[in-house]
Scaffold this motif. Structure first.
Motif, PDB file in Angstrom:
ATOM      1  N   GLU A  24     -11.477   2.955  -4.494  1.00  0.00           N
ATOM      2  CA  GLU A  24     -11.986   1.731  -4.938  1.00  0.00           C
ATOM      3  C   GLU A  24     -12.094   0.923  -4.222  1.00  0.00           C
ATOM      4  N   LYS A  25     -10.990   0.476  -3.247  1.00  0.00           N
ATOM      5  CA  LYS A  25     -10.982  -0.779  -2.289  1.00  0.00           C
ATOM      6  C   LYS A  25     -11.283  -0.554  -0.949  1.00  0.00           C
ATOM      7  N   ARG A  26     -11.743   0.838  -0.752  1.00  0.00           N
ATOM      8  CA  ARG A  26     -11.966   1.472   0.594  1.00  0.00           C
ATOM      9  C   ARG A  26     -12.637   0.285   1.603  1.00  0.00           C
ATOM     10  N   ALA A  27     -13.846  -0.302   0.947  1.00  0.00           N
ATOM     11  CA  ALA A  27     -14.608  -1.112   1.881  1.00  0.00           C
ATOM     12  C   ALA A  27     -13.985  -2.520   2.304  1.00  0.00           C
ATOM     13  N   ILE A  28     -12.761  -2.877   1.599  1.00  0.00           N
ATOM     14  CA  ILE A  28     -12.009  -4.193   1.882  1.00  0.00           C
ATOM     15  C   ILE A  28     -10.678  -3.908   2.354  1.00  0.00           C
ATOM     16  N   MET A  29     -10.107  -2.627   2.639  1.00  0.00           N
ATOM     17  CA  MET A  29      -8.756  -2.248   2.852  1.00  0.00           C
ATOM     18  C   MET A  29      -8.713  -2.814   4.355  1.00  0.00           C
ATOM     19  N   GLN A  30      -7.586  -3.687   4.342  1.00  0.00           N
ATOM     20  CA  GLN A  30      -7.144  -3.927   5.861  1.00  0.00           C
ATOM     21  C   GLN A  30      -5.917  -3.768   6.146  1.00  0.00           C
ATOM     22  N   VAL A  31      -5.721  -2.556   6.827  1.00  0.00           N
ATOM     23  CA  VAL A  31      -4.394  -2.072   6.869  1.00  0.00           C
ATOM     24  C   VAL A  31      -4.350  -1.404   8.310  1.00  0.00           C
ATOM     25  N   ALA A  32      -3.078  -1.932   9.018  1.00  0.00           N
ATOM     26  CA  ALA A  32      -3.014  -1.671  10.458  1.00  0.00           C
ATOM     27  C   ALA A  32      -2.432   0.003  10.656  1.00  0.00           C
ATOM     28  N   SER A  33      -1.544   0.463   9.858  1.00  0.00           N
ATOM     29  CA  SER A  33      -0.817   1.548   9.736  1.00  0.00           C
ATOM     30  C   SER A  33      -1.212   2.369   8.439  1.00  0.00           C
ATOM     31  N   LEU A  34      -1.856   3.515   8.334  1.00  0.00           N
ATOM     32  CA  LEU A  34      -2.267   3.887   7.088  1.00  0.00           C
ATOM     33  C   LEU A  34      -1.007   4.778   6.499  1.00  0.00           C
ATOM     34  N   GLY A  35      -0.313   5.301   7.113  1.00  0.00           N
ATOM     35  CA  GLY A  35       0.829   5.815   6.817  1.00  0.00           C
ATOM     36  C   GLY A  35       1.949   5.255   6.392  1.00  0.00           C
ATOM     37  N   GLY A  36       1.978   4.125   7.031  1.00  0.00           N
ATOM     38  CA  GLY A  36       2.858   2.876   6.477  1.00  0.00           C
ATOM     39  C   GLY A  36       2.754   2.152   5.349  1.00  0.00           C
ATOM     40  N   TYR A  37       1.424   1.898   5.155  1.00  0.00           N
ATOM     41  CA  TYR A  37       0.848   1.255   4.040  1.00  0.00           C
ATOM     42  C   TYR A  37       1.056   2.255   2.810  1.00  0.00           C
ATOM     43  N   LEU A  38       0.879   3.314   2.858  1.00  0.00           N
ATOM     44  CA  LEU A  38       0.953   4.345   1.879  1.00  0.00           C
ATOM     45  C   LEU A  38       2.258   4.463   1.417  1.00  0.00           C
ATOM     46  N   SER A  39       3.321   4.534   2.425  1.00  0.00           N
ATOM     47  CA  SER A  39       4.759   4.591   2.193  1.00  0.00           C
ATOM     48  C   SER A  39       5.034   3.392   1.246  1.00  0.00           C
ATOM     49  N   MET A  40       4.505   2.229   1.606  1.00  0.00           N
ATOM     50  CA  MET A  40       5.008   0.962   1.047  1.00  0.00           C
ATOM     51  C   MET A  40       4.433   0.824  -0.296  1.00  0.00           C
ATOM     52  N   ALA A  41       3.299   1.483  -0.413  1.00  0.00           N
ATOM     53  CA  ALA A  41       2.641   1.474  -1.851  1.00  0.00           C
ATOM     54  C   ALA A  41       3.255   2.389  -2.818  1.00  0.00           C
ATOM     55  N   VAL A  42       3.780   3.259  -2.212  1.00  0.00           N
ATOM     56  CA  VAL A  42       4.862   4.264  -3.121  1.00  0.00           C
ATOM     57  C   VAL A  42       5.874   3.642  -3.504  1.00  0.00           C
ATOM     58  N   ARG A  43       6.666   3.030  -2.580  1.00  0.00           N
ATOM     59  CA  ARG A  43       7.824   2.218  -2.948  1.00  0.00           C
ATOM     60  C   ARG A  43       7.634   0.934  -4.046  1.00  0.00           C
ATOM     61  N   TYR A  44       6.361   0.431  -3.782  1.00  0.00           N
ATOM     62  CA  TYR A  44       6.084  -0.701  -4.745  1.00  0.00           C
ATOM     63  C   TYR A  44       5.782  -0.175  -6.026  1.00  0.00           C
ATOM     64  N   LYS A  45       5.213   0.870  -6.112  1.00  0.00           N
ATOM     65  CA  LYS A  45       4.825   1.550  -7.442  1.00  0.00           C
ATOM     66  C   LYS A  45       5.931   2.079  -8.165  1.00  0.00           C
ATOM     67  N   VAL A  46       6.766   2.620  -7.573  1.00  0.00           N
ATOM     68  CA  VAL A  46       8.165   3.282  -8.127  1.00  0.00           C
ATOM     69  C   VAL A  46       8.863   2.049  -8.549  1.00  0.00           C
ATOM     70  N   ALA A  47       8.912   1.045  -7.725  1.00  0.00           N
ATOM     71  CA  ALA A  47       9.776  -0.184  -8.353  1.00  0.00           C
ATOM     72  C   ALA A  47       9.314  -0.619  -9.369  1.00  0.00           C
TER      73      ALA A  47
END
Length: 189
Positions: free
Chosen positions: A62-85
Motif C-alpha cells: 500500500e505504501k510502496r510509492a512512498i517507502m524510503q528504506v535504505a536496507s530492505l532486510g533491516g527494515y522488514l526485520s525492524m517492522a516485525v519486532r515493532y509489530k510483535v512488541a
C-alpha cells in the motif's frame, strides 16, 4: 523473476516503488520466512506470527510509492519486532481489561448495561476501521495503545500539531456517530 532472481533488494525496492507486482512477490519470497521466524520465536503463536508478517507486506504494498528504506532486510526485520512488541502490549492491555472486568461483579439487572457496553465497543471498533489511514493510526495509538500526542508524532514521523488535528477530526466524527451513547463517551473519550 523467481527463485533464481539476480536482483538485489535495492533493485527490487526500486521496482516495487514503480508498482511492479513481481518485484513485490520476490521480496515476499526472500523475506517472509525470516520475518515469520522472528515473530514466532517471541510469540510462539502461528496465527499471530502469520498475521504480523502479512500485515507488514500489505502495508509495504500500500505504501510502496512512498517507502524510503535504505536496507530492505533491516527494515522488514525492524517492522516485525515493532509489530510483535505492539501485539504483546495490546494483548497485555486486553488481558488486564478482562481481568479487571472479571473482578467487577455486576449487580442483578446490569444485563442492559453490559449489552449497551458491548454495542458501544462494536460501534467504536467499526468506527476506527472506517477512518482514513493516517487518522485511524493516530486514533488507534491514542485510544487503544494510550500513547501521548508527542509519542504518536515521534512514532509516525509527523508533527504533534498533525496528531492533534487528526484526533480532533476523529473525535468529532465519533461524537456524531455515538449520538445516543453520549453518556458513555465520557468514559472512552
Amino acid at each position: 523473476m523467481g527463485a533464481n532472481s539476480t536482483y538485489t533488494d535495492s533493485e527490487l525496492l526500486t521496482l516495487l516503488r514503480a508498482g511492479d507486482r513481481q518485484a513485490f512477490e520476490e521480496i515476499y519470497r526472500r523475506h517472509w520466512k525470516n520475518m515469520y521466524r522472528t515473530a514466532y520465536l517471541v510469540l510462539h503463536d502461528d496465527a499471530a506470527s502469520t498475521d504480523i508478517v502479512q500485515d507488514i507486506f500489505v502495508w509495504c504494498w500500500e505504501k510502496r510509492a512512498i517507502m524510503q528504506v535504505a536496507s530492505l532486510g533491516g527494515y522488514l526485520s525492524m517492522a516485525v519486532r515493532y509489530k510483535v512488541a505492539n501485539y504483546i502490549r495490546r494483548e497485555k492491555v486486553r488481558a488486564g481489561f478482562f481481568a479487571e472486568a472479571e473482578k467487577l461483579r455486576l449487580p442483578e439487572g446490569a444485563h442492559e448495561f453490559t449489552l449497551e457496553l458491548k454495542e458501544l465497543r462494536s460501534i467504536i471498533a467499526q468506527f476506527t476501521e472506517e477512518l482514513p489511514g493516517r487518522c485511524r493510526d493516530i486514533f488507534y495509538l491514542s485510544r487503544f495503545e494510550y500513547l501521548s500526542n508527542k509519542e504518536i508524532a515521534a512514532r509516525l514521523g509527523i508533527s504533534e500539531k498533525t496528531v492533534e488535528n487528526q484526533l480532533t477530526i476523529a473525535l468529532k466524527r465519533l461524537r456524531m456517530r455515538l449520538g445516543s451513547f453520549s453518556a458513555w463517551m465520557v468514559l472512552f473519550l
